[in-house]
Design an enzyme around this catalytic site. Structure first.
Site, PDB file in Angstrom:
ATOM      1  N   GLY A  16       2.786   2.207  11.121  1.00  0.00           N
ATOM      2  CA  GLY A  16       2.963   1.740  11.820  1.00  0.00           C
ATOM      3  C   GLY A  16       2.699   0.074  11.455  1.00  0.00           C
ATOM      4  N   ALA A  17       1.052  -0.029  10.564  1.00  0.00           N
ATOM      5  CA  ALA A  17       1.423  -1.290  10.835  1.00  0.00           C
ATOM      6  C   ALA A  17       0.077  -1.829   9.337  1.00  0.00           C
ATOM      7  CB  ALA A  17       0.112  -2.322  11.753  1.00  0.00           C
ATOM      8  N   MET A  18      -0.044  -2.868   8.444  1.00  0.00           N
ATOM      9  CA  MET A  18      -0.621  -3.138   7.458  1.00  0.00           C
ATOM     10  C   MET A  18      -1.184  -4.331   7.090  1.00  0.00           C
ATOM     11  SD  MET A  18      -1.255  -1.548   4.477  1.00  0.00           S
ATOM     12  CE  MET A  18      -2.173  -2.597   3.438  1.00  0.00           C
ATOM     13  N   GLU A  19      -2.358  -3.575   6.837  1.00  0.00           N
ATOM     14  CA  GLU A  19      -3.680  -5.251   7.330  1.00  0.00           C
ATOM     15  C   GLU A  19      -3.530  -5.628   6.103  1.00  0.00           C
ATOM     16  OE1 GLU A  19      -4.233  -1.892   5.997  1.00  0.00           O
ATOM     17  OE2 GLU A  19      -5.706  -1.408   4.775  1.00  0.00           O
ATOM     18  N   GLU A  69       0.930  -1.076   0.356  1.00  0.00           N
ATOM     19  CA  GLU A  69      -0.117  -0.196  -0.086  1.00  0.00           C
ATOM     20  C   GLU A  69       0.315   1.514  -0.085  1.00  0.00           C
ATOM     21  OE1 GLU A  69      -3.202   0.863   3.336  1.00  0.00           O
ATOM     22  OE2 GLU A  69      -4.075   1.821   2.125  1.00  0.00           O
ATOM     23  N   GLU A  99      -9.695   4.211   6.353  1.00  0.00           N
ATOM     24  CA  GLU A  99      -9.103   4.655   7.441  1.00  0.00           C
ATOM     25  C   GLU A  99     -10.046   5.110   7.892  1.00  0.00           C
ATOM     26  OE1 GLU A  99      -6.427   3.701   7.899  1.00  0.00           O
ATOM     27  OE2 GLU A  99      -5.262   2.485   5.895  1.00  0.00           O
ATOM     28  N   GLU A 114      -5.780  -3.109  12.296  1.00  0.00           N
ATOM     29  CA  GLU A 114      -5.240  -3.425  11.645  1.00  0.00           C
ATOM     30  C   GLU A 114      -5.697  -5.099  11.713  1.00  0.00           C
ATOM     31  OE1 GLU A 114      -3.548  -2.371   9.335  1.00  0.00           O
ATOM     32  OE2 GLU A 114      -2.815  -0.731  11.030  1.00  0.00           O
TER      33      GLU A 114
HETATM   34  N1  TRP Z   1      -3.084   1.058   5.949  1.00  0.00           N
HETATM   35  C1  TRP Z   1      -2.493   1.116   6.796  1.00  0.00           C
HETATM   36  C2  TRP Z   1      -2.751   1.494   7.837  1.00  0.00           C
HETATM   37  O1  TRP Z   1      -3.704   0.629   8.855  1.00  0.00           O
HETATM   38  C3  TRP Z   1      -1.088   2.167   6.654  1.00  0.00           C
HETATM   39  C4  TRP Z   1       0.029   1.816   5.870  1.00  0.00           C
HETATM   40  C5  TRP Z   1       1.211   1.319   6.449  1.00  0.00           C
HETATM   41  C6  TRP Z   1       0.825   2.455   4.842  1.00  0.00           C
HETATM   42  N2  TRP Z   1       1.950   1.245   5.396  1.00  0.00           N
HETATM   43  C7  TRP Z   1       1.876   2.051   4.242  1.00  0.00           C
HETATM   44  C8  TRP Z   1       0.502   3.790   3.863  1.00  0.00           C
HETATM   45  C9  TRP Z   1       2.678   2.314   3.898  1.00  0.00           C
HETATM   46  C10 TRP Z   1       1.309   3.950   3.064  1.00  0.00           C
HETATM   47  C11 TRP Z   1       2.645   3.493   3.058  1.00  0.00           C
HETATM   48  O2  TRP Z   1      -3.712   2.722   8.094  1.00  0.00           O
HETATM   49 ZN    ZN Z   2      -5.467   1.537   8.753  1.00  0.00          ZN
END
Ligand code: TRP
Ligand code: ZN
Length: 877
Positions: free
Chosen positions: A268-271, A128, A327, A305
């Protein structure tokens, strides 16, 4: 900017994709020198596209090298396609075909941390928003949803763990000593949710039984030295899964859910579907290394997430302008969750305080944009507080307008109607409207109009008629590119109090109660209450029911009543803040004029009462005792003078500390009780109050307090107490602060996340030779330019230090600009975020403003990434 300027893309230009990809088969041959990616895309023309003959255009990146391209096994010769602006363009295609594409990438040289990259000993991905195109050529847009099958080949000894989305369907050893693992994800998804991880990792395993009685395997992976720090995350995950079933009726869908901790991560993290990837700072927790705030962050991010599995993955975004669809809604959901797990009022105060400090500042600055932006140059720049936090406030207003039951009906309809689809913010609001029957057409303006609305409220009591009229007017100041603003539709929660603070039961629209929701829709509106027995004190915008700046001309006495008696806890805090802000503003004015500071503080009586009443919620007391922050006072200033703000805050804090020295000492002693550490609301609030009290007590100059700081530092068995004592010492020039800092580093040099806290504390330290200290930190062993957490610790710390960053020579600004220029090439996302403090230049006092502007202009002369270019050029425009 040397070369041609990057251009913006617009929401109004949206077109459905000309092609679809029903199935995506990927093969990764992972290697430390080159990684080969082969994709087989089962493509067909989109029947919904009106362009029946348009060429096939696939997104790629400058770091992706094309080796071979074939259509239905026919190798395309170079004259049958072209590559332009990192895109492959194929003019002639059949209506249905399989496109095979072989590419070469070098994850080990990927410092952008987008696409496939290495972090410590592992391979991992971040796709993402548009990272997938750095892995292979693709239709890299969220409305192209595909079923993925992923084959991973990697050295069996170095990479025993090979993960991707969905379920592992096979795993074997090949003749080259590589493991070949195949993963299949049955749920169609956009490429931004793709993930791959390979490494030598430890795992914590557990299970969750869903409401329909399916058993889901839960696995959390980390490097071996951190596996002792994921128990809390696992617990938070199980609570999140249960909560989403109970609160939203949402059950997890796959048979396995995995989380991996990664050290080098931009956010922070990615879903990613079934395989969340976390910045280790948002996943790891242990009493000795993690503060209470850290625990709460881990809980919130794990939940956030996880909740995306429905709000984001099952129902995803049509295009990136709709980012807040997932978001804003997911932040609202994680806020509700944390609120249910801990204290609702405390959570609300923390969230609002953050919104009013940081999002309001963003919305008043050059990057101000609507929750659904109309255009962008680089989407990574739009993962903003406006999209996340203001987006969540919009969902919260819908919740307030509809009430719990209709909101749930609306969310059920939304999930049901759009499951498996890529949709828009309008679709979300429409589902809420259809389920509730409440007209939300005017409400939709919140998505397209930027800026923070200002509400002005006046009250008029008629003694003989026993009526009270509230006149509310609204106005949104102009923001960049949006000269005209329309009135917004919003809920305003109010109650009326008598002069002793008792709630008055009053009638509005035929209903008699102590708490009413007004719906404002016009520029000016009058609300009339009946049966009002005496001239009331209005408690306005309870719970912060709309994200606005409200002004009402309260007297100090009225604020004191609200602070001590309002039934709405949020407004009690809000009244206290208002009192403190008034006094601080008076002091700031004195400081700006170089006058000696002096004030007769009205806060003392209230604070004394708070400190002695043991029946009060300790977190609430702590939050009220905390003076408005440097950042918040800057946000509400018309012209920011950082030194004056700092002086005013220090003066008022010391004044309160001296006046209530004994009360703070007693409060500290009362709450300084040894406990077996638990990160629960009760213990957290006790530690919070204890440490606020210690901070004030120490500020009084008392020798006993200084001893208490040192003794707490050395005897603490948890990071909250140890780090609080250290911060207090460092920020007040405690005699022992240097030795404490050294001891702390020696004790924790092997714990990266603790070292980051140390880096930040030292970088933000208000000292005479601040910049030398920053430079020393950046050449310290503990520093690593590749690691965003460390860069943010030091350069974020720099931004928080008034004396170093805002030095009148401009050296702080120039140093930050130097670092932005270096990072612009290595990691554009990170570089762009570091620009934020400089973008606030227009609001600074003239002597500083011009120095900041000069640095922005200097950055603009460089050859810039789209990320940095967008932020810097918009700031100067
Ligand atoms: N979608 C992620 C969240 O939960 C956001 C995110 C994580 C993101 N890594 C990223 C967005 C790198 C842009 C680039 O909020
Ligand atoms: Zn998010």
């Amino acid at each position: 900017m040397k070369d041609g300027q990057p251009s913006a893309i617009y929401l109004k230009d949206y077109q459905v994709p000309a092609f679809l990809i029903d199935k995506t088969e990927l093969t990764f041959d992972l290697d430390e020198s080159v990684t080969i990616v082969t994709s087989r895309l089962h493509m067909r023309r989109n029947p919904e596209s009106k362009f029946r003959t348009s060429p096939l255009i696939l997104d790629g990146g400058e770091d992706v090298k094309l080796i071979a391209l074939a259509m239905d096994d026919y190798q395309l010769p170079p004259e049958e396609y072209r590559i332009q602006n990192h895109q492959i363009i194929i003019t002639a295609t059949a209506d249905q075909f399989i496109l095979t594409c072989e590419t070469l990438i070098e994850p080990q040289n990927n410092t952008r941390l987008e696409g496939l990259y290495r972090s410590s000993s592992m391979f991992c991905t971040q796709c993402e928003a548009e990272g997938f195109r750095h892995i292979t050529y693709y239709l890299d847009r969220p409305d192209v949803m595909s079923v993925f099958t992923t084959t991973i080949m990697a050295d069996a000894d170095k990479y025993p763990v090979l993960l991707s989305n969905g379920n592992e369907i096979s795993r074997e050893l090949n003749e080259d000593g590589k493991t070949v693992a195949v993963w299949h994800d049955p749920f169609p998804k956009p490429a931004y949710l793709f993930a791959l991880v390979a490494g030598n990792l430890e795992v914590l395993e557990d299970t969750f039984v869903t409401q329909s009685n399916r058993t889901v395997e839960l696995k959390i992976f980390t490097e071996s030295h951190n596996i002792d720090k994921v128990d809390y995350s696992m617990d938070a995950l199980k609570r999140s899964m249960k909560w989403d079933e109970e609160k939203y009726g949402r059950e997890y869908d796959l048979d396995i859910f995995m989380i991996v901790a990664v050290d080098d991560f931009n956010m922070g993290a990615m879903e990613n579907k079934g395989l969340n990837v976390f910045n280790s700072s948002c996943l790891l927790a242990s009493p000795k290394t993690t503060t209470d705030d850290g625990y709460q962050r881990v809980e919130a991010v794990v939940a956030h997430e996880y909740f995306h599995n429905w709000s984001g993955n099952r129902v995803t975004c049509r295009d990136w302008f709709q980012l807040s669809l997932k978001e804003g809604f997911t932040v609202f959901r994680d806020q509700q969750f944390s609120s249910d797990m801990n204290s609702p009022v405390v959570k609300r105060i923390e969230d609002v305080s953050f919104l009013k400090t940081a999002q309001f500042a963003e919305d008043a600055g050059p990057m101000s944009h609507p929750v659904r932006p109309a255009s962008f140059i680089e989407i990574s720049n739009f993962y903003t507080l406006t999209i996340y936090e203001k987006g969540a406030e919009i969902v919260r207003m819908i919740h307030t307008l509809l009430g719990e039951a209709l909101f749930r009906k609306g969310s059920d309809l939304y999930f049901d109607r759009h499951d498996g689809h890529a949709v828009t913010c309008d679709d979300f609001v429409q589902a809420m409207q259809d389920a509730s029957g409440i007209d939300l057409s005017q409400f939709k303006r919140w998505y397209s109009q930027a800026g923070t609305p200002r509400l002005t409220v006046t009250g008029d009591y008629d003694k003989s008629a026993k009526t009270y009229k509230l006149t509310v007017s609204q106005m949104t100041p102009t923001t960049s590119n949006q000269p005209t603003k329309l009135p917004l539709f919003m809920p305003i929660r109010v109650g009326l109090l008598d002069t002793k603070g008792q709630a008055l039961t009053v009638e509005l629209d035929g209903e008699s109660k102590t708490n009413h929701v007004l719906t404002l829709s016009k520029s000016e509106q009058v609300f009339e209450f009946f049966n009002v027995d005496e001239a009331p004190i209005p408690s306005l915008l309870r719970g912060f029911s709309a994200p606005v700046k409200l002004s009402y001309d309260y007297t100090v006495e009225q604020l004191a009543v609200l602070m001590s008696s309002d039934e709405d806890g949020f407004n009690r805090w809000s009244a206290a803040q208002e009192l403190a802000v008034r006094e601080l503003n008076a002091l700031i004015t004195q400081a700006k004029r170089n006058e000696p500071l002096s004030i007769e503080s009205q806060l003392l009586v209230g604070f004394k009462h708070l400190l002695s009443d043991e029946s009060l919620d300790k977190s609430m007391v702590s939050l009220i005792l905390n003076l408005p922050s440097q950042a918040y006072l800057s946000e509400i200033s018309d012209e920011v003078d950082p030194q004056a703000i700092k002086q005013a805050r220090t003066y008022l804090k010391q004044l309160i500390a001296k006046a209530l020295e004994q009360e703070f000492a007693d409060c500290y002693e009362r709450n300084n009780i040894a406990l077996d550490y638990l990160p629960n609301a009760e213990q957290i609030s006790q530690r919070q109050l204890k440490n606020v009290a210690l901070s004030y007590w120490n500020e009084s100059g008392s020798i006993a307090a200084k001893k208490a700081v040192l003794s707490q530092y050395h005897s603490a068995d948890n990071m909250t107490d140890q780090f609080s004592a250290l911060s207090i010492a460092v920020n007040t020039d405690h005699d022992d602060s240097t030795s404490m800092l050294e001891q702390f580093y020696d004790q924790w040099s092997h714990e990266a996340l603790v070292v980051n806290k140390w880096l930040m504390l030292r970088a933000a330290q208000e000292t005479e030779h601040g910049l030398e200290q920053i430079k020393a930190l950046m050449s310290h062993n503990a520093f690593d330019l590749k690691n965003p957490n460390k860069v943010r610790a030091v350069l974020g710390g720099l931004g928080n230090s008034v004396s170093t960053f805002h030095d009148e020579s401009g050296s702080g600004y120039a140093f930050l600009a130097d670092q932005i220029i270096v990072l612009n090439k290595r990691n554009p996302q990170l570089a762009s975020r570091l620009c934020t403090p400089l973008t606030r230049w227009r609001k600074m006092k003239p002597a500083l403003s011009v120095l900041m502007q000069q640095q922005l202009e200097r950055i603009l002369m460089e050859e810039l990434s789209k990320d940095v270019f967008e932020v810097v050029s918009k700031s100067l425009a």
